[in-house]
Scaffold this motif. Structure first.
Motif, PDB file in Angstrom:
ATOM      1  N   GLU A  68      13.696  97.616 -28.764  1.00 59.56           N
ATOM      2  CA  GLU A  68      14.392  98.427 -27.761  1.00 59.56           C
ATOM      3  C   GLU A  68      14.106  99.916 -27.887  1.00 59.56           C
ATOM      4  O   GLU A  68      13.819 100.590 -26.885  1.00 59.56           O
ATOM      5  N   ARG A  69      14.130 100.445 -29.097  1.00 61.29           N
ATOM      6  CA  ARG A  69      13.917 101.894 -29.249  1.00 61.29           C
ATOM      7  C   ARG A  69      12.503 102.298 -28.829  1.00 61.29           C
ATOM      8  O   ARG A  69      12.297 103.363 -28.253  1.00 61.29           O
ATOM      9  N   ASN A  70      11.511 101.439 -29.088  1.00 65.83           N
ATOM     10  CA  ASN A  70      10.137 101.726 -28.692  1.00 65.83           C
ATOM     11  C   ASN A  70       9.951 101.543 -27.190  1.00 65.83           C
ATOM     12  O   ASN A  70       9.285 102.337 -26.536  1.00 65.83           O
ATOM     13  N   ALA A  71      10.547 100.488 -26.651  1.00 66.40           N
ATOM     14  CA  ALA A  71      10.454 100.228 -25.211  1.00 66.40           C
ATOM     15  C   ALA A  71      11.090 101.368 -24.420  1.00 66.40           C
ATOM     16  O   ALA A  71      10.581 101.738 -23.352  1.00 66.40           O
ATOM     17  N   GLU A  72      12.171 101.941 -24.912  1.00 64.20           N
ATOM     18  CA  GLU A  72      12.837 103.050 -24.204  1.00 64.20           C
ATOM     19  C   GLU A  72      11.906 104.253 -24.064  1.00 64.20           C
ATOM     20  O   GLU A  72      11.883 104.912 -23.029  1.00 64.20           O
ATOM     21  N   VAL A  73      11.136 104.545 -25.100  1.00 66.06           N
ATOM     22  CA  VAL A  73      10.186 105.660 -25.048  1.00 66.06           C
ATOM     23  C   VAL A  73       9.144 105.394 -23.963  1.00 66.06           C
ATOM     24  O   VAL A  73       8.812 106.276 -23.170  1.00 66.06           O
ATOM     25  N   ILE A  74       8.646 104.162 -23.920  1.00 66.10           N
ATOM     26  CA  ILE A  74       7.626 103.814 -22.922  1.00 66.10           C
ATOM     27  C   ILE A  74       8.224 103.851 -21.517  1.00 66.10           C
ATOM     28  O   ILE A  74       7.586 104.346 -20.579  1.00 66.10           O
ATOM     29  N   LYS A  75       9.456 103.360 -21.368  1.00 69.97           N
ATOM     30  CA  LYS A  75      10.092 103.373 -20.046  1.00 69.97           C
ATOM     31  C   LYS A  75      10.295 104.806 -19.555  1.00 69.97           C
ATOM     32  O   LYS A  75      10.081 105.096 -18.378  1.00 69.97           O
ATOM     33  N   ARG A  76      10.662 105.715 -20.456  1.00 73.89           N
ATOM     34  CA  ARG A  76      10.800 107.132 -20.057  1.00 73.89           C
ATOM     35  C   ARG A  76       9.450 107.699 -19.623  1.00 73.89           C
ATOM     36  O   ARG A  76       9.356 108.440 -18.638  1.00 73.89           O
ATOM     37  N   ALA A  77       8.393 107.342 -20.334  1.00 73.30           N
ATOM     38  CA  ALA A  77       7.054 107.821 -19.978  1.00 73.30           C
ATOM     39  C   ALA A  77       6.621 107.245 -18.624  1.00 73.30           C
ATOM     40  O   ALA A  77       6.020 107.955 -17.813  1.00 73.30           O
ATOM     41  N   LEU A  78       6.925 105.975 -18.370  1.00 73.95           N
ATOM     42  CA  LEU A  78       6.608 105.377 -17.069  1.00 73.95           C
ATOM     43  C   LEU A  78       7.326 106.118 -15.946  1.00 73.95           C
ATOM     44  O   LEU A  78       6.751 106.365 -14.891  1.00 73.95           O
ATOM     45  N   ASN A  79       8.572 106.491 -16.203  1.00 76.93           N
ATOM     46  CA  ASN A  79       9.334 107.235 -15.194  1.00 76.93           C
ATOM     47  C   ASN A  79       8.714 108.603 -14.970  1.00 76.93           C
ATOM     48  O   ASN A  79       8.582 109.059 -13.837  1.00 76.93           O
ATOM     49  N   THR A  80       8.291 109.258 -16.046  1.00 75.36           N
ATOM     50  CA  THR A  80       7.675 110.585 -15.940  1.00 75.36           C
ATOM     51  C   THR A  80       6.351 110.525 -15.183  1.00 75.36           C
ATOM     52  O   THR A  80       6.104 111.328 -14.289  1.00 75.36           O
ATOM     53  N   VAL A  81       5.500 109.564 -15.530  1.00 73.64           N
ATOM     54  CA  VAL A  81       4.153 109.502 -14.967  1.00 73.64           C
ATOM     55  C   VAL A  81       4.132 108.861 -13.580  1.00 73.64           C
ATOM     56  O   VAL A  81       3.467 109.355 -12.676  1.00 73.64           O
ATOM     57  N   LEU A  82       4.868 107.758 -13.405  1.00 68.49           N
ATOM     58  CA  LEU A  82       4.792 107.006 -12.152  1.00 68.49           C
ATOM     59  C   LEU A  82       6.061 107.090 -11.301  1.00 68.49           C
ATOM     60  O   LEU A  82       6.074 106.609 -10.175  1.00 68.49           O
ATOM     61  N   GLY A  83       7.141 107.654 -11.872  1.00 71.14           N
ATOM     62  CA  GLY A  83       8.390 107.741 -11.128  1.00 71.14           C
ATOM     63  C   GLY A  83       9.062 106.394 -10.927  1.00 71.14           C
ATOM     64  O   GLY A  83       9.760 106.191  -9.936  1.00 71.14           O
ATOM     65  N   VAL A  84       8.844 105.462 -11.851  1.00 73.62           N
ATOM     66  CA  VAL A  84       9.429 104.122 -11.730  1.00 73.62           C
ATOM     67  C   VAL A  84      10.487 103.906 -12.801  1.00 73.62           C
ATOM     68  O   VAL A  84      10.455 104.536 -13.859  1.00 73.62           O
ATOM     69  N   ASP A  85      11.416 103.027 -12.515  1.00 75.22           N
ATOM     70  CA  ASP A  85      12.456 102.647 -13.474  1.00 75.22           C
ATOM     71  C   ASP A  85      12.258 101.164 -13.774  1.00 75.22           C
ATOM     72  O   ASP A  85      12.935 100.304 -13.216  1.00 75.22           O
ATOM     73  N   TRP A  86      11.271 100.878 -14.614  1.00 78.09           N
ATOM     74  CA  TRP A  86      10.896  99.504 -14.908  1.00 78.09           C
ATOM     75  C   TRP A  86      11.422  99.064 -16.262  1.00 78.09           C
ATOM     76  O   TRP A  86      11.661  99.870 -17.154  1.00 78.09           O
ATOM     77  N   GLN A  87      11.522  97.759 -16.403  1.00 81.51           N
ATOM     78  CA  GLN A  87      11.762  97.130 -17.689  1.00 81.51           C
ATOM     79  C   GLN A  87      10.392  96.907 -18.316  1.00 81.51           C
ATOM     80  O   GLN A  87       9.359  97.055 -17.652  1.00 81.51           O
ATOM     81  N   LEU A  88      10.391  96.508 -19.575  1.00 78.97           N
ATOM     82  CA  LEU A  88       9.134  96.327 -20.294  1.00 78.97           C
ATOM     83  C   LEU A  88       9.174  94.997 -21.018  1.00 78.97           C
ATOM     84  O   LEU A  88      10.194  94.635 -21.618  1.00 78.97           O
ATOM     85  N   ARG A  89       8.077  94.250 -20.964  1.00 77.00           N
ATOM     86  CA  ARG A  89       7.958  93.009 -21.727  1.00 77.00           C
ATOM     87  C   ARG A  89       6.614  93.047 -22.431  1.00 77.00           C
ATOM     88  O   ARG A  89       5.578  93.283 -21.803  1.00 77.00           O
TER      89      ARG A  89
END
Length: 173
Positions: free
Chosen positions: A66-87
């Motif tokens: 979870e802690r690692n996925a949260e970092v990636i999700k924030r980066a996805l929001n920054t770069v692509l403007g999306v609020d995605w989950q990660l698997r």
């Protein structure tokens, strides 16, 4: 474009096109997670979930924490403007996804030719079932610790292995 995708919908190919920007955004938050993510491939977008594939199961588990996925999700929001989950999933090195370019790590050594060997005879009927690679490594390590009372620090061993095999160097904050 698949039937489920609407025009303008971001897919895995779109994520791969901005992969370097995504790695840079993750690096601003954590160099460790950026290093883990550099081994991943964006293989699919399923609804609002980005599916990342990794070459081995322990790496997939670690990146999916979870802690690692949260970092990636924030980066996805920054770069692509999306609020995605990660698997994060493990996929064997020879498996490929349609439209996914084969990744060739810069530091990977070419595979050494394998010697020709005789096929192994079938296991006897009363043989133990095959052991998972992770379990085998743990058992081997446990046996080694009893044999070698002057055991090295696991972090030191890991860092030495990373430096030797991948040319990695320690980055201290």
């Amino acid at each position: 474009m698949t039937r489920e995708q609407a025009p303008g919908h971001l897919d895995a190919a779109a994520v791969r096109r901005v992969w370097q920007a995504l790695l840079d955004a993750v690096r601003e938050q954590s160099r460790t997670i950026q290093a883990l993510l550099s081994n991943a491939t964006a293989s699919a977008v399923e609804g609002n979930t980005l599916v990342l594939t990794l070459p081995n199961a322990p790496l997939a588990r670690r990146l999916g924490e979870e802690r690692n996925a949260e970092v990636i999700k924030r980066a996805l929001n920054t770069v692509l403007g999306v609020d995605w989950q990660l698997r994060c999933e493990h996929v064997s090195a020879d498996a490929s996804f349609p439209g996914t370019p084969k990744q060739t790590p810069r530091n990977r050594r070419p595979a050494a030719p394998q010697p020709q060997t005789e096929p192994e005879p079938p296991a006897p009927a009363n043989a133990a079932p095959p052991v998972d690679d992770d379990e085998a490594m743990l058992a081997e390590t446990a046996g080694m610790s009893r044999e070698h009372p002057s055991r090295r620090d696991p972090e030191e061993v890991a860092l030495a292995l990373l430096a030797e095999e991948l040319g990695a160097r320690r980055i201290d904050p």
